[in-house]
Design a protein around this motif. Structure first.
Motif, short mmCIF file in Angstrom:
data_model
loop_
_atom_site.label_atom_id
_atom_site.label_comp_id
_atom_site.label_asym_id
_atom_site.label_seq_id
_atom_site.Cartn_x
_atom_site.Cartn_y
_atom_site.Cartn_z
N ILE A 264 -40.33 20.70 121.56
CA ILE A 264 -40.35 19.62 120.56
C ILE A 264 -39.27 19.87 119.49
CG2 ILE A 264 -41.72 18.53 118.75
CD1 ILE A 264 -44.22 19.24 120.48
N ALA A 265 -39.21 21.09 118.97
CA ALA A 265 -38.22 21.40 117.93
C ALA A 265 -36.80 21.22 118.44
CB ALA A 265 -38.42 22.84 117.44
N SER A 266 -36.54 21.71 119.66
CA SER A 266 -35.18 21.61 120.20
C SER A 266 -34.80 20.16 120.46
CB SER A 266 -35.05 22.43 121.48
OG SER A 266 -35.77 21.84 122.55
N ALA A 267 -35.77 19.34 120.85
CA ALA A 267 -35.47 17.92 121.07
C ALA A 267 -34.96 17.28 119.78
CB ALA A 267 -36.72 17.20 121.55
N VAL A 268 -35.55 17.64 118.65
CA VAL A 268 -35.16 17.05 117.37
C VAL A 268 -33.78 17.54 116.95
CG1 VAL A 268 -35.71 16.85 114.92
CG2 VAL A 268 -37.55 16.75 116.62
N ILE A 330 -27.67 26.12 112.39
CA ILE A 330 -28.15 24.83 111.86
C ILE A 330 -28.07 24.84 110.33
CG2 ILE A 330 -30.13 23.28 111.66
CD1 ILE A 330 -31.00 24.24 114.46
N VAL A 331 -28.43 25.95 109.71
CA VAL A 331 -28.33 26.04 108.24
C VAL A 331 -26.88 25.80 107.79
CG1 VAL A 331 -28.44 27.63 106.28
CG2 VAL A 331 -30.32 27.54 107.92
N LEU A 332 -25.93 26.44 108.46
CA LEU A 332 -24.52 26.28 108.10
C LEU A 332 -24.03 24.86 108.37
CD1 LEU A 332 -23.20 29.72 109.36
CD2 LEU A 332 -23.35 28.96 106.99
N MET A 333 -24.55 24.23 109.43
CA MET A 333 -24.18 22.85 109.72
C MET A 333 -24.65 21.92 108.60
SD MET A 333 -24.84 22.44 113.82
CE MET A 333 -24.28 20.74 113.81
N ILE A 415 -20.41 6.91 104.39
CA ILE A 415 -20.47 8.35 104.16
C ILE A 415 -21.90 8.85 104.01
CG2 ILE A 415 -20.25 8.14 101.64
CD1 ILE A 415 -18.78 10.92 103.93
N PHE A 416 -22.81 7.97 103.57
CA PHE A 416 -24.21 8.38 103.44
C PHE A 416 -24.84 8.69 104.80
CE2 PHE A 416 -23.59 6.60 99.28
CZ PHE A 416 -24.46 7.29 98.46
N GLY A 417 -24.22 8.19 105.88
CA GLY A 417 -24.75 8.44 107.21
C GLY A 417 -24.83 9.92 107.54
N ILE A 418 -23.92 10.71 106.98
CA ILE A 418 -23.93 12.14 107.29
C ILE A 418 -25.17 12.81 106.69
CG2 ILE A 418 -22.64 13.02 105.28
CD1 ILE A 418 -21.05 14.73 107.37
N ILE A 419 -25.72 12.24 105.64
CA ILE A 419 -26.98 12.76 105.08
C ILE A 419 -28.12 12.53 106.08
CG2 ILE A 419 -28.68 12.51 103.23
CD1 ILE A 419 -26.46 11.87 101.33
N GLY A 420 -28.11 11.36 106.73
CA GLY A 420 -29.13 11.08 107.73
C GLY A 420 -29.07 12.05 108.89
N ILE A 421 -27.85 12.36 109.35
CA ILE A 421 -27.70 13.33 110.44
C ILE A 421 -28.15 14.71 109.99
CG2 ILE A 421 -26.03 14.46 111.96
CD1 ILE A 421 -24.37 11.87 111.84
N GLY A 422 -27.76 15.08 108.77
CA GLY A 422 -28.19 16.38 108.22
C GLY A 422 -29.70 16.47 108.10
N ALA A 423 -30.35 15.34 107.78
CA ALA A 423 -31.81 15.33 107.66
C ALA A 423 -32.47 15.60 109.01
CB ALA A 423 -32.28 14.00 107.09
N VAL A 424 -31.92 15.02 110.09
CA VAL A 424 -32.48 15.26 111.43
C VAL A 424 -32.33 16.73 111.79
CG1 VAL A 424 -32.25 14.70 113.88
CG2 VAL A 424 -32.05 12.89 112.18
N LEU A 425 -31.16 17.30 111.51
CA LEU A 425 -30.96 18.73 111.78
C LEU A 425 -31.95 19.58 110.98
CD1 LEU A 425 -27.05 18.86 111.71
CD2 LEU A 425 -28.51 19.27 113.70
N LEU A 426 -32.17 19.21 109.73
CA LEU A 426 -33.08 19.97 108.88
C LEU A 426 -34.51 19.89 109.39
CD1 LEU A 426 -33.25 21.69 106.34
CD2 LEU A 426 -33.57 19.60 105.02
N GLY A 428 -35.40 19.44 112.51
CA GLY A 428 -35.42 20.29 113.70
C GLY A 428 -35.51 21.76 113.33
N LEU A 429 -34.78 22.16 112.27
CA LEU A 429 -34.82 23.54 111.81
C LEU A 429 -36.22 23.92 111.33
CD1 LEU A 429 -33.42 26.18 110.91
CD2 LEU A 429 -32.89 25.04 108.74
N LEU A 430 -36.85 23.05 110.56
CA LEU A 430 -38.19 23.34 110.05
C LEU A 430 -39.20 23.45 111.19
CD1 LEU A 430 -38.22 20.98 106.92
CD2 LEU A 430 -37.89 23.48 106.98
#
Length: 439
Positions: A264-268, A330-333, A415-426, A428-430
């Motif tokens: 599940i985590a890796s899918a996100v 992921i943190v660095l991304m 440019i705000f779109g990159i925040i959305g992508i970062g949120a998905v990565l975050l 997944g990290l959690l």
């Protein structure tokens, strides 16, 4: 109930001479090198752009129909990947089905030569693209499952990294050849021009040949797996396979919940990784003023650094641990994504520097995710679990597009779109952090 993961597979091939293993690993990784022709040339940079161009109809219409075609392909993969994986495991036909699905991808790519720039060829092109996507995902299930046949728990990270890195680099080498030889010049190699879109159509021929040639070694170097002692009866294979898949999921929940949590985590976070390349060009063009040529040059640079980083990090992953590589990357991304957003008014250098830094970590996360899962799978169930890996990934493939779109709707700028992508990565990290690696 146990929170421990599935027992690790027995270390295969430990008695083979080192030189033999090197040749086997090279042959296996060459499939990745060749298959990148479909990812880089067909689905990302060339054919998907061509099939949505003006000759095929209004931009909104063709983009919508492309989305529908890929959605249907995704649903097919999500429904059938774990079943295909389970059946190939039981029948001892992993290499056979890799060959069949690779052949379908090559054939679909080859037939794209006949997609002329006219509306009447739109559906034909989209059907070929959808078929190619489905077959590619099915082939990837068998290919990923082979990792347990050529690696041990001591070197699976390095080998996975080599394969994934070869994929990045192979796709970029082919893309560069196509751009220099056919796309950029008015008169390309062999006198090919853009008349009738032959520069794009010939590129599809080259992509098909590229994949076919580099896929061959794996079928000679990697042995076929043995069939199960009591394989499924072919008369009712379909329903029985699905019933077994659901029993497997229930078994993971009951006896190996950490493995299910990781799926599940890796899918996100894998969807967040996909979003980096899917929407990176859009952000570069809309927010930093990159023209089409500069976007392509950035894409080439991004894939090169991702490929090299994947290979290099792979050599250290077995000592550092796959989870540590995933978490730190992921943190660095996320940090790089926030820097791109915060400094976007400072000029194009921001995207070149921090955008490329962000791309450095994409490949290592993908490779470490594959090797992490490979360590958890008991021998004989690789195809089944990697099928679930593909299914869970498809099930949440809406997250990055949704995050990108919602962030732009809230912020009012691309440019705000990159925040959305970062949120998905975050997210997944959690989800990944609580996953334990205890066997």
């Amino acid at each position: 109930m146990s929170d421990h993961v599935l027992p690790a597979p027995a270390a295969p091939g430990t008695g083979a001479p080192e030189s033999v293993r090197r040749r086997t690993v090279l042959a296996w990784s060459l499939w990745d090198w060749g298959s990148a022709s479909f990812n880089a040339v067909v689905t990302t940079f060339v054919f998907s752009v061509y099939i949505t161009s003006a000759p095929f109809g209004p931009e909104e219409q063709v983009s919508r129909e492309l989305g529908i075609a890929l959605l249907v392909a995704g649903i097919v993969v999500a429904l059938f990947a774990p079943v295909i994986g389970r059946l190939t495991d039981q029948a001892g036909r992993r290499k056979t089905w890799l060959a069949i699905n690779t052949g379908i991808v090559v054939a679909a790519t080859l037939l794209m030569v006949f997609v002329a720039p006219d509306e009447q060829f739109l559906i034909f092109g989209l059907v070929l693209l959808a078929i190619g996507n489905v077959a590619f995902e099915f082939a990837s299930v068998s290919y990923n499952a082979m990792l347990g046949q050529i690696a041990t728990n001591r070197n699976v990270g390095k080998i996975s990294g080599i394969g994934w890195g070869m994929g990045y680099l192979g796709g970029i080498v082919l893309l560069a050849l196509i751009l220099v030889g056919f796309i950029f010049p008015e008169v390309g190699w062999f006198g090919v021009t853009s008349d009738g879109a032959w520069n794009v159509r010939i590129a599809m021929l080259l992509a098909a040949v590229w994949f076919a040639v580099f896929a061959i070694p794996v079928f000679f170097a990697v042995p076929e797996i043995p069939a199960a002692a009591h394989p499924e009866h072919t008369g009712r294979w379909f329903l029985r396979a699905y019933a077994d898949v659901f029993r497997s999921i229930a078994g993971l929940w009951r006896d190996a919940r950490q493995t299910l949590h990781f799926l599940i985590a890796s899918a996100v976070f894998r969807d967040g990784l996909a979003g980096v390349f899917t929407f990176g060009g859009v952000i570069a063009a809309r927010s930093f003023g990159f023209d089409n040529t500069t976007v392509i040059l950035f894409a080439i640079a991004a894939n090169v650094v991702a490929g090299l980083a994947t290979i290099v990090v792979g050599f250290f992953e077995d000592h550092l641990g796959a989870k540590r590589v995933m978490v730190s990357s992921i943190v660095l991304m996320v940090i790089c994504a926030m820097l791109v957003f915060a400094l976007h008014d400072a000029g194009t250098w921001v995207f070149w520097v921090f955008g490329l830094m962000l791309c450095i970590f994409v490949g290592p996360v993908q490779s470490a995710s594959r090797s992490f899962l490979a360590r958890l799978i008991p021998a004989g169930r690789e195809g089944e679990i990697f099928g679930l890996y593909a299914t869970t990934g498809r099930a949440v493939s809406f997250l990055a597009p949704a995050g990108f779109t919602i962030a732009i709707a809230i912020g009012g700028e691309t440019i705000f779109g990159i925040i959305g992508i970062g949120a998905v990565l975050l997210i997944g990290l959690l989800l990944l952090l609580p996953v334990r690696t205890t066997r």
